[in-house]
Design a protein around this motif. Structure first.
Motif, short mmCIF file in Angstrom:
data_model
loop_
_atom_site.label_atom_id
_atom_site.label_comp_id
_atom_site.label_asym_id
_atom_site.label_seq_id
_atom_site.Cartn_x
_atom_site.Cartn_y
_atom_site.Cartn_z
N GLN A 143 33.64 -45.46 -5.80
CA GLN A 143 35.32 -46.08 -6.02
C GLN A 143 35.75 -44.99 -7.50
O GLN A 143 36.92 -45.08 -6.80
CB GLN A 143 35.59 -47.05 -6.14
CG GLN A 143 35.86 -48.16 -7.86
CD GLN A 143 34.10 -48.32 -7.49
OE1 GLN A 143 33.00 -48.26 -6.54
NE2 GLN A 143 34.10 -49.53 -8.16
N VAL A 144 35.24 -44.59 -8.34
CA VAL A 144 35.25 -43.48 -9.16
C VAL A 144 35.06 -42.22 -9.67
O VAL A 144 33.85 -42.43 -9.41
CB VAL A 144 35.21 -44.54 -10.85
CG1 VAL A 144 36.41 -45.79 -10.43
CG2 VAL A 144 33.86 -45.18 -11.02
N ALA A 145 35.55 -41.36 -10.58
CA ALA A 145 34.48 -40.74 -11.04
C ALA A 145 33.99 -41.32 -11.87
O ALA A 145 34.67 -40.85 -12.98
CB ALA A 145 35.63 -39.53 -11.30
N SER A 146 32.68 -41.24 -12.12
CA SER A 146 31.78 -41.78 -12.29
C SER A 146 31.32 -40.58 -13.57
O SER A 146 30.00 -40.61 -14.35
CB SER A 146 30.35 -42.93 -11.29
OG SER A 146 30.77 -43.48 -10.53
N SER A 147 31.31 -39.49 -13.20
CA SER A 147 30.63 -37.76 -14.21
C SER A 147 31.49 -38.15 -15.65
O SER A 147 31.51 -38.09 -16.39
CB SER A 147 31.53 -36.88 -14.21
OG SER A 147 32.60 -36.92 -13.70
N ASP A 148 33.58 -39.15 -15.67
CA ASP A 148 32.96 -39.87 -16.77
C ASP A 148 33.04 -40.97 -16.73
O ASP A 148 32.82 -42.40 -15.96
CB ASP A 148 34.56 -39.96 -16.65
CG ASP A 148 35.27 -40.31 -18.43
OD1 ASP A 148 34.22 -40.61 -18.80
OD2 ASP A 148 36.50 -40.94 -18.20
#
Length: 406
Positions: A143-148
């Motif tokens: 659900q989130v941009a896990s690259s951050d």
């Protein structure tokens, strides 16, 4: 330049013999056992046989550095010494597990060596070092941009004598494997902390903990990467003892940064091997097939593709070795520019090389008759794993601008 030490050269020579005697001749049998297994994520009998042979030959835990020499019998290898060894393992994608050098276990073992207390090391690290169990590292979320990494939302709440975990993870490598017993889970324990890098905590979660659900195996370009695999997980009121914390509350981001440096390089090392094998196969194919009255090897376009691939592999190999030498000299943190350059360029470069080699093989290059399609998939998902290309390029660009314009 970048000459291996005598010890590393001896191990590499042994490994080459092992591949000739036990790995290459068993590729078809490995595929047969995997495809005919009732559970694709179960232990493959051949793997256990080969692991026993590798242990007996002293080809075990070769990823361990001199910094952690107490955990191995051979004193550890520098990154420069390990690079050609990992490259050789990259020629057959399932082979690193034979030598207990496969991801994500190597990174997890490094975390436990660096940050685990004595009890955690005895309970989880030693069985991993012995190859008796497998492990997973649970960070990425759908659900989130896990690259951050600061975006991670799974909640890890301190309830005095235990941690309570709630959330969802996906593309968790190794989670489906029958032997996986422990998860290193990163989540948010202090979402209101003014420092975004102190909001995360990492805890150890045994696989059979109530509330931990394996939702489904996931694929990348249609490959399920069995028997290791990548899974989607749900944590629903998962409770683990307070002593299962790694390093301390709020130290999760710090652990994540430490873990990813060597792991990124290990992937790039193996990818060089995958690209090298694809190039060798393409050269053989070019001499065996004829079109328009002459061998493929006589066509200018094929020669150009081979030449470009050779040159790019050499450039990629040298960049990997230079980065490894820098890491050996000053550590991963002070080598982050070269690590970012390597991670954002080598997977893409090898992906392109393998694509050319597949093209030279015609339709056959897309099939499981050759190793290239699966290797292409590996190179492609490596461009997402451990941070996508764009994140590394953004961070590297900032560093370089500050270095030369400041």
């Amino acid at each position: 330049m970048f000459q291996p030490t005598p010890k590393a050269q001896q191990l590499l020579d042994q490994l080459n013999v092992f591949f000739d005697e036990h790995i290459y001749p068993n590729e078809a049998e490995y595929a047969h056992q995997l495809h005919n297994a009732s559970n694709r994520f179960a232990v493959i009998p051949l793997m256990d046989e080969l692991k026993a042979k590798a242990k007996a030959a002293g080809l075990w835990n070769l990823f361990i550095t001199p910094h952690h020499a107490q955990f191995c019998d051979f004193g550890g290898l520098s990154n420069v010494d390990y690079a050609p060894i990992a490259e050789l393992m990259g020629r057959v994608l399932w082979s690193p597990e034979v030598f207990n050098c496969n991801a994500p276990d190597t990174g997890n073992m490094e975390v436990l060596m660096n940050f685990g207390n004595a009890e955690q090391q005895q309970r989880w690290l030693q069985p991993l070092l012995d190859g008796e169990i497998r492990s997973s590292y649970a960070m990425t979320e759908p659900q989130v941009a896990s690259s951050d990494a600061t975006n991670i939302e799974l909640s890890i709440i301190n309830h005095g004598d235990h941690w309570l975990l709630n959330g969802r993870k996906w593309f968790i490598t190794g989670a489906m494997n029958e032997r996986t017993q422990i998860f290193i889970v990163m989540g948010k324990s202090d979402p209101n902390n003014p420092s975004r890098h102190l909001q995360q905590t990492q805890v150890l979660v045994p696989k059979e903990t109530p509330g931990l659900q394996l939702v489904r195996p996931l694929t990348t370009l249609g490959y399920d990467d069995a028997p290791i695999g990548h899974a989607e997980l749900i944590f629903e009121n998962v409770q683990v003892p307070i002593e299962n914390v790694l390093l301390g509350e709020g130290r999760g981001f710090e652990i994540a940064q430490s873990r990813l440096g060597p792991g990124r390089m290990h992937h790039c090392m193996r990818l060089i091997g995958a690209g090298q094998r694809a190039l060798e196969l393409a050269c053989r194919r070019a001499t065996e097939r004829t079109t328009f009255g002459r061998p493929l090897s006589k066509h200018q376009s094929v020669r150009e593709e081979i030449a470009k691939s050779f040159a790019e592999l050499e450039m990629a190999r040298l960049l990997v070795l230079k980065t490894c030498a820098r890491m050996d000299e000053v550590g991963a943190q002070e080598s982050k520019d070269l690590i970012a350059a390597t991670k954002s360029s080598v997977p893409l470069m090898v992906q392109t090389i393998i694509d050319r080699c597949m093209q030279i093989h015609g339709a056959g290059g897309l099939t499981e008759d050759y190793c290239m399609a699966e290797a292409f998939n590996y190179a492609r998902w490596c461009r997402q794993a451990d941070g996508p290309d764009q994140v590394h390029q953004m961070a590297l660009g900032k560093q370089i601008i500050e270095r030369f314009a400041g």
